[in-house]
Design an enzyme around this catalytic site. Sequence first.
Site, mmCIF file in Angstrom:
data_model
loop_
_atom_site.group_PDB
_atom_site.id
_atom_site.type_symbol
_atom_site.label_atom_id
_atom_site.label_comp_id
_atom_site.label_asym_id
_atom_site.label_seq_id
_atom_site.Cartn_x
_atom_site.Cartn_y
_atom_site.Cartn_z
ATOM 1 N N GLY A 50 0.872 -1.101 0.365
ATOM 2 C CA GLY A 50 0.066 0.218 0.333
ATOM 3 C C GLY A 50 0.865 1.410 0.087
ATOM 4 N N GLU B 179 5.917 -3.513 0.930
ATOM 5 C CA GLU B 179 5.549 -3.502 -0.647
ATOM 6 C C GLU B 179 4.925 -1.931 -0.722
ATOM 7 O OE1 GLU B 179 4.492 -2.714 -4.134
ATOM 8 O OE2 GLU B 179 3.756 -4.312 -4.223
ATOM 9 N N CYS C 93 1.908 0.553 -8.543
ATOM 10 C CA CYS C 93 2.416 0.804 -8.079
ATOM 11 C C CYS C 93 4.584 1.104 -8.798
ATOM 12 C CB CYS C 93 3.208 0.598 -6.363
ATOM 13 S SG CYS C 93 3.500 -1.042 -6.239
#
Length: 497
Positions: free
Chosen positions: A245, A267, A301
């Site tokens: 997140g 992560e 991401c």
Amino acid sequence: MDIDTGDLTFQLKDQNLFKQKCFINGEWVDSDSLDTFDVHNPSDLTLVGSMPNCSKSDTIKAIDAANNSWVAWKKLTGKDRSIIIRKWHELILENIDDLALIMTLENGKPIADSRGEIIYASWFTDWFSEEAKRTYGKTIPSTMADRRMMSIKQPIGVCGIITPWNFPAAMITRKVAPALAAGCPVVIKPAGSTPFSATALVELAHRAGVPKGVINLISVSEENVSEVGDELCTNNHVRKISFTGSTNVGRALIAKTASTIKKVSMELGGHAPLIIFEDADLDQAVEGAMANKYRNSGQVCVSANRIFVHEKIYDEFAKKFSERSAALKVSDGREDGAQIGPLITMSAVEKVQSHVEDAVSKGAKVMTGGALDNAGKQFYKPTVMTNVTNKMKIFYEETFGPVAPLIKFSSEEEVIKMANDSNYGLAGYFYSRDIGRIYRVAEALEYGMVGINAGVISTEVAPFGGIKESGIGREGAAEGIDEYLETKYMLIAGIDD
Ligand code: SIN
């Protein structure tokens, strides 16, 4: 059961995959309070379903169930656990249509992308079903003749697994499959906006024979999330937190876990540079940029947030890339040929708008897009902007949307400096055909992962993860299972007596 999504109804092939409950100690249950929260489809804001709104007491129950199951689970051989994870893997693939449909309804991503994500998710169950058999220790050459030394790997214990909404299935299997393979029980807390992919996967794990208590799932609304998060991060039975997140939430979780010194895998956010050098194959670079930038509408991401293009090819790249971007089909993910779905929330839309407005106010030029799309309230057009500089918010902040800022550069040295000018360090990419440059730039980029002449690099066989404020730990690959193992050193004396 039909799932009523307001104006639309859809039918799953296996209706029992749509679970609107938590899973604790092998049973589908409500929250203690019986409170629930609603989940809406970001495409049309219709209701997808409701989930129990858990609190501290539900979280403790799930942690206790996991802890009680631990001894029996870790005592199984790696091969026995492998057989169960392999069965889970097969069931995921057998149910791909239903899993993809559930994902598209709750996340909005185009159905083809949802299918792609289920396949991606299954790579981790495949890989870690094998890795369960390979948690090797070492024999260590002894420093004394009458002694023998070795190290063994043992499961760390109960793991709290906190997963995001952007990859509602793959982030579950990327964390849960190695945890189970290592011999750890888990308590999963999926994102409040996408719990149904998670419950479907847990149902399949249950059917595959994961024993009661080994896999648990609790759900909570975004408003109440800190109560559940606090318990997961401070409860003594939880020995590890794995989170995917934002960097801000990761930072808060790390701080909370400090009181009980838990192992963490984080992560977190990224702000990937994508560099197109003047010697690149331009068409290949356009292709890679498209695949990278618009995957999941840019809500990834590892998505390129800053596209650096050499001045000699800047205009040509900008033209080709804008034309391709403008041709993407923006629509509800269930429509044929959908390529760009909605953003997950209105605040995500507002962030994208604010980045574009800020850039335009400081001199950026919109080549295509730059506005909401009429497919629905939360749809934003694929956007390409030129004349972007480091004076704009978009240069430093993660946008998490379908916006591609193009920045001009003139030398290798300059672009490496700009690319590394970030607190993030997850993924970086570049296009070049010069072998010397390929090594130089790949080594100089301060990122945990580097894609060279490739826009998408995620796979179960390579270590995924970042440096700097992008995180701690690696997922997938041989490293992925190590995150759920502790190393124990053993010394045996008196061998020669
Ligand atoms: C993420 O955005 O969190 C994961 C992306 C990937 O696995 O490729």
